[in-house]
Enzyme design. Structure first.
Site, PDB file in Angstrom:
ATOM      1  N   SER A   1       0.846  -1.190   0.000  1.00  0.00           N
ATOM      2  CA  SER A   1       0.000   0.000   0.000  1.00  0.00           C
ATOM      3  C   SER A   1       0.882   1.241   0.000  1.00  0.00           C
ATOM      4  O   SER A   1       2.062   1.150  -0.363  1.00  0.00           O
ATOM      5  CB  SER A   1      -0.945  -0.028   1.202  1.00  0.00           C
ATOM      6  OG  SER A   1      -1.941   0.944   1.063  1.00  0.00           O
ATOM      7  N   ASN A   2       0.359   2.382   0.376  1.00  0.00           N
ATOM      8  CA  ASN A   2       1.150   3.622   0.411  1.00  0.00           C
ATOM      9  C   ASN A   2       0.642   4.511   1.537  1.00  0.00           C
ATOM     10  O   ASN A   2      -0.323   4.171   2.224  1.00  0.00           O
ATOM     11  CB  ASN A   2       1.092   4.321  -0.948  1.00  0.00           C
ATOM     12  CG  ASN A   2      -0.330   4.667  -1.333  1.00  0.00           C
ATOM     13  OD1 ASN A   2      -0.974   5.475  -0.687  1.00  0.00           O
ATOM     14  ND2 ASN A   2      -0.841   4.019  -2.383  1.00  0.00           N
TER      15      ASN A   2
END
Ligand code: C5P
Length: 215
Positions: free
Chosen positions: A23-24
């Protein structure tokens, strides 16, 4: 004012196995404020497609998704009805080629995870865009920021690009303030560094001016 507003927000989450993901650092705060400002101003009914984040706006049709592929399907299904579409989501560029249905076991000192590119949702929406639809994208750039922004604006057939210059002083991701440029086919406007609610208000001012011009 607008028949329907469609906003994508937050990060996407790309599962690797039942307990792990890629993810980020997107917090979803900008998308949250974009929905909030639209609601305060009574701009129209809002559909809010969001990856996993703590920021859930009130008074919207909420469509929770996880992966980029899910977000893409949710956006495509609703795009034709939307007079204004804003892709404020930080879509993961890559996902694991394989989903491992059993938790990956700890093994050697190094392991290799093969990644495959996710579809570009915004590019796809730009190709589907009809007359009278406004499409807004975001970009985070660290070099040649204006040339890259203009290229993206054209390639993705956007009416407006909210450009973040990512620097140590302006991380954009996960911060409560942001300094952005509003890039249109006919010019660039620099906004002061401000809270993300202020950025959202300025983005809607710009969209209102674009909508006024087109009809
Ligand atoms: O090309 P770049 O990733 O910088 O473009 C960012 C814009 O494109 C953002 O508006 C983001 O929401 C969107 N995007 C997308 N699908 C992807 C990657 C980015 O819609 N796979």
């Amino acid at each position: 004012m607008f028949e329907r507003i469609l906003i994508a927000s937050g990060p996407t989450l790309e599962a690797i196995d039942p307990v792990r993901f890629l993810s980020n650092r997107s917090s979803g705060l900008t998308g949250f404020h974009l929905a909030g400002v639209a609601r305060e101003r009574g701009l129209g009914p809002i559909t809010f497609v969001t990856g996993p984040t703590a920021f859930r706006p009130q008074g919207v049709e909420l469509v929770p998704v996880e992966s980029a592929q899910e977000m893409g399907a949710a956006m495509r299904a609703r795009f034709a009805e939307a007079a204004v579409t804003i892709m404020a989501a930080a879509v993961s560029d890559y996902r694991s080629l394989k989903y491992y249905p059993e938790k990956l076991k700890k093994s050697g000192e190094r392991i290799v995870l093969e990644l495959v590119k996710n579809p570009d949702i915004l590019l796809d929406l730009g190709r589907r865009k009809g007359p009278g639809q406004l499409l807004v994208g975001f970009a985070a750039e660290t070099e040649d920021i204006f040339a890259n922004a203009q290229r993206k604006l054209e390639a993705k057939r956007l009416d407006l690009l909210v450009l973040n210059e990512v620097t140590a002083d302006n991380p954009a991701f996960g911060d409560v303030e942001n300094q952005v440029y509003l890039v249109r086919p006919d010019g660039v406007r620099r906004l002061e560094r401000m809270g993300k609610a202020g950025v959202a208000a300025a983005v809607w001012d710009e969209i209102a001016s674009l909508a006024g011009r087109s009809g």
